[in-house]
Design a protein around this motif. Structure first.
Motif, short mmCIF file in Angstrom:
data_model
loop_
_atom_site.label_atom_id
_atom_site.label_comp_id
_atom_site.label_asym_id
_atom_site.label_seq_id
_atom_site.Cartn_x
_atom_site.Cartn_y
_atom_site.Cartn_z
N LEU A 43 0.78 -1.17 0.04
CA LEU A 43 0.00 -0.09 -0.01
C LEU A 43 0.78 1.05 -0.10
CD1 LEU A 43 -1.90 -2.26 0.81
CD2 LEU A 43 -3.12 -0.54 2.36
N THR A 44 0.51 2.29 -0.80
CA THR A 44 1.29 3.54 -0.83
C THR A 44 0.36 4.62 -0.57
OG1 THR A 44 0.82 3.69 -3.45
CG2 THR A 44 2.88 2.45 -2.52
N ALA A 45 1.01 5.71 -0.44
CA ALA A 45 0.07 6.99 -0.32
C ALA A 45 -1.34 7.03 -1.16
CB ALA A 45 0.95 8.35 -0.13
N GLY A 46 -2.28 7.43 -0.63
CA GLY A 46 -3.44 7.60 -1.27
C GLY A 46 -4.29 6.51 -1.52
N ASP A 47 -3.69 5.36 -1.27
CA ASP A 47 -4.43 3.86 -1.33
C ASP A 47 -5.58 3.82 -0.42
OD1 ASP A 47 -3.24 3.19 -3.51
OD2 ASP A 47 -1.68 1.82 -2.39
N GLU A 48 -6.68 3.17 -0.42
CA GLU A 48 -7.86 3.05 0.52
C GLU A 48 -8.02 1.85 1.03
OE1 GLU A 48 -10.23 6.56 -2.06
OE2 GLU A 48 -10.92 4.27 -2.15
N ILE A 49 -8.23 1.77 2.22
CA ILE A 49 -8.58 0.47 3.01
C ILE A 49 -10.12 0.76 3.44
CG2 ILE A 49 -8.30 -0.87 5.17
CD1 ILE A 49 -5.32 0.13 5.06
N VAL A 50 -10.83 -0.22 3.18
CA VAL A 50 -12.51 -0.05 3.34
C VAL A 50 -12.69 -1.07 4.69
CG1 VAL A 50 -14.58 -0.82 2.54
CG2 VAL A 50 -12.99 0.47 1.33
N ILE A 51 -13.15 -0.57 5.73
CA ILE A 51 -13.86 -1.43 7.03
C ILE A 51 -15.29 -0.98 7.08
CG2 ILE A 51 -11.37 -1.58 8.06
CD1 ILE A 51 -12.46 0.78 10.01
N THR A 52 -15.88 -1.38 8.11
CA THR A 52 -17.27 -1.25 8.64
C THR A 52 -17.44 -0.44 9.90
OG1 THR A 52 -18.27 -3.40 9.56
CG2 THR A 52 -18.08 -3.31 7.33
N ALA A 53 -18.84 0.13 10.13
CA ALA A 53 -18.56 0.53 11.31
C ALA A 53 -18.90 -0.16 12.60
CB ALA A 53 -19.84 1.71 11.31
N LEU A 54 -18.94 -1.66 12.54
CA LEU A 54 -19.11 -2.50 13.42
C LEU A 54 -17.99 -3.22 13.89
CD1 LEU A 54 -19.28 -5.26 11.86
CD2 LEU A 54 -21.77 -4.96 11.86
N GLU A 55 -16.83 -2.60 13.37
CA GLU A 55 -15.50 -3.64 13.65
C GLU A 55 -15.08 -3.42 14.97
OE1 GLU A 55 -14.67 -5.55 11.23
OE2 GLU A 55 -15.96 -4.84 9.91
N HIS A 56 -14.27 -4.51 15.37
CA HIS A 56 -13.54 -4.77 16.64
C HIS A 56 -12.32 -3.69 16.22
CE1 HIS A 56 -11.15 -6.41 19.78
NE2 HIS A 56 -12.13 -6.93 20.24
N HIS A 57 -11.88 -3.22 17.78
CA HIS A 57 -10.61 -2.16 17.72
C HIS A 57 -9.55 -3.11 16.78
CE1 HIS A 57 -12.54 -0.01 21.51
NE2 HIS A 57 -13.07 0.22 20.27
N SER A 58 -9.36 -4.50 17.03
CA SER A 58 -8.29 -4.95 16.41
C SER A 58 -8.55 -4.93 14.98
CB SER A 58 -8.26 -6.41 16.87
OG SER A 58 -8.13 -6.47 18.29
N ASN A 59 -9.51 -4.69 14.27
CA ASN A 59 -9.87 -4.55 12.81
C ASN A 59 -9.96 -2.97 12.69
OD1 ASN A 59 -9.48 -5.50 10.49
ND2 ASN A 59 -11.93 -5.81 10.26
N ILE A 60 -9.68 -2.05 13.32
CA ILE A 60 -9.61 -0.65 13.12
C ILE A 60 -8.06 -0.19 13.20
CG2 ILE A 60 -10.58 1.57 13.84
CD1 ILE A 60 -13.18 -0.04 14.87
N VAL A 61 -7.76 -0.28 14.59
CA VAL A 61 -6.31 0.35 14.99
C VAL A 61 -5.23 -0.01 14.14
CG1 VAL A 61 -4.88 0.77 16.92
CG2 VAL A 61 -7.50 0.63 17.36
N PRO A 62 -5.12 -1.13 13.75
CA PRO A 62 -3.75 -1.63 12.90
C PRO A 62 -3.94 -0.77 11.55
CG PRO A 62 -4.50 -3.42 13.95
CD PRO A 62 -5.69 -2.58 14.15
N TRP A 63 -5.12 -0.55 10.98
CA TRP A 63 -5.17 0.11 9.87
C TRP A 63 -4.94 1.58 10.08
CZ3 TRP A 63 -4.11 -3.84 7.39
CH2 TRP A 63 -4.97 -5.11 7.63
#
Length: 420
Positions: A124-144
């Protein structure tokens, strides 16, 4: 009584699964707490362990323990065989093409961080996008978030509906030509929502994105075949799957693992070392630096073998009937708001008691021997979405029975009287 969407009503029993027989495999369920029979409703945080898992691990420590790999003596060779056989058991359990696609980690959190720090940094490089959802556990939010801040990425969040659902239309709206990674839960740890992950993976792959699924709850409540799901990475923790703590799994497609650099350096992850240069072992050893969680991996395999001895379809029917009974029973209580009522949800129930803080509710239930979890459940953004500081969560295991649900309902009624 408040509902955010219609609840299940089917309360049919399942004759093919005898929960009372299964409960005998869990000694802790026969104890009392505060002079009351234990009602354990926190399996979503960590499930109890059947006697077969405990016996297996004790036998390894008593008779078979040694460090694995490269040992020339019998005990080391035996431990190595058991450890690698465990890898094969995990591969079969989730439909992996090869045991070499199974990386043992300390848990799902470490597995997601491993992907972020290896695949993410490399691809991944600058400007690339990661998509998650609003119901994720912190473990699938904070690393990203950490990776975003390091590399100048964009983190996009798919909204969650009032009933706890995630719509494919909203997923499609979040995807773009700059999307490189889609990382979503298979099943919500708070609401029990089963996400349409197969369809999400298909949509992501059409635009060239890679897909990671957080399977911590999915692998417990649903049959998992990673090839059928169509994902690229699947992660989960052993302790939620009736196995021990300290062990988790990262499954990745072999070609992705083979192209990823190592994350941690040390013994066992190298092909060669000189002071000038080191070269890396092939996966999965490349990602398992140091002495692994040997006995825990064997214990996880024992848990999977124990589960395989059960009729998993009958287990699912049992859990579904319990959920229907729970949603109907709790939904009939005055002053209770249920969150996450989308059809087909897994055996997780989140709710609030009018005028009461979730921690107070949990403390009063504890005095009645009922174990639930209260707070934000490592999903603070989801709490904000529903406008609450926290929720009470009752998460079911296959060993729960209708009496547990009835005890919870009676406990809530008593708690409301005490809080009035």
């Amino acid at each position: 009584m408040t509902h955010l969407a219609p609840a299940h009503t089917d309360t049919g029993a399942n004759a093919a699964f005898d929960v009372e027989v299964v409960r005998r495999d869990f000694p802790v369920l026969s104890r009392q707490v505060h002079g009351k029979p234990l009602v354990y409703l926190d399996s979503g945080a960590s499930a109890q362990k059947p006697r077969q898992v405990l016996d297996t691990m004790r036998a390894v420590y008593d008779w078979e323990y040694a460090n694995v790999h490269r040992g020339a003596y019998f005990l080391s060779q035996q431990a190595t065989r058991r450890y690698e056989d465990a890898r094969g058991t995990v591969a079969r359990f989730i439909g992996a093409a090869s045991p070499d696609e199974i990386v043992f980690t300390r848990g799902a959190t470490e597995a997601i961080n491993l992907v972020a720090q290896t695949f993410g940094r490399a691809n991944l490089t600058a400007g690339d996008e990661i998509v998650i959802t609003a119901l994720e556990h912190h473990s699938n939010i904070v690393p990203w978030q950490m990776l975003r801040d390091e590399k100048g990425l964009v983190l996009k969040v798919v909204p969650v509906g009032d009933d706890g659902s995630v719509s494919l239309e909203d997923v499609a709206a979040a995807l773009s030509e700059r999307t490189r990674l889609v990382a979503v839960a298979h099943v919500s740890n708070v609401l029990g929502t089963v996400l349409p992950v197969k369809e999400i993976a298909e949509m992501a792959h059409k635009i060239g994105a890679t897909v990671l699924l957080d399977g911590c709850q999915g692998v417990v409540h649903l049959p998992v075949d990673v090839a059928e799901l169509g994902c690229d990475f699947y992660v989960f923790s052993g302790h939620k799957l009736y196995g021990p703590t300290g062990i988790g799994v990262l499954w990745g497609r072999h070609e992705l693992l083979a192209a990823m650099p190592p994350w941690q350096g040390g013994g066992d992850m190298i092909a060669s070392v000189t002071f000038e240069k080191s070269t890396w072992a092939e996966p999965p050893a490349r990602f398992e630096a140091g002495t692994p969680a040997i006995v825990q991996a064997i214990g996880l395999a024992a848990a999977m073998e124990w589960l395989d001895d059960l009729d998993r379809a009958a287990v699912h029917a049992h859990e579904s009937a319990l959920m229907a009974h729970a949603m109907q029973t709790l939904g009939a209580l005055d002053g209770i708001t249920l969150f996450g009522t989308t059809p087909g949800k897994a055996a997780v129930i989140a709710f609030a008691v009018d005028g009461a803080h979730p921690h107070d509710v949990a403390a009063l239930l504890d005095r009645q021997g009922i174990c639930v979890r209260a707070g934000h459940h490592c999903a603070e953004p989801l709490m904000g979405r529903f406008g609450v500081p926290g929720m009470v969560r009752a998460s079911l295991g296959l060993y729960n029975h209708r009496q547990d649900i009835d005890a919870l309902a009676a406990g809530l009624t008593k708690a409301r009287q005490m809080l009035a």
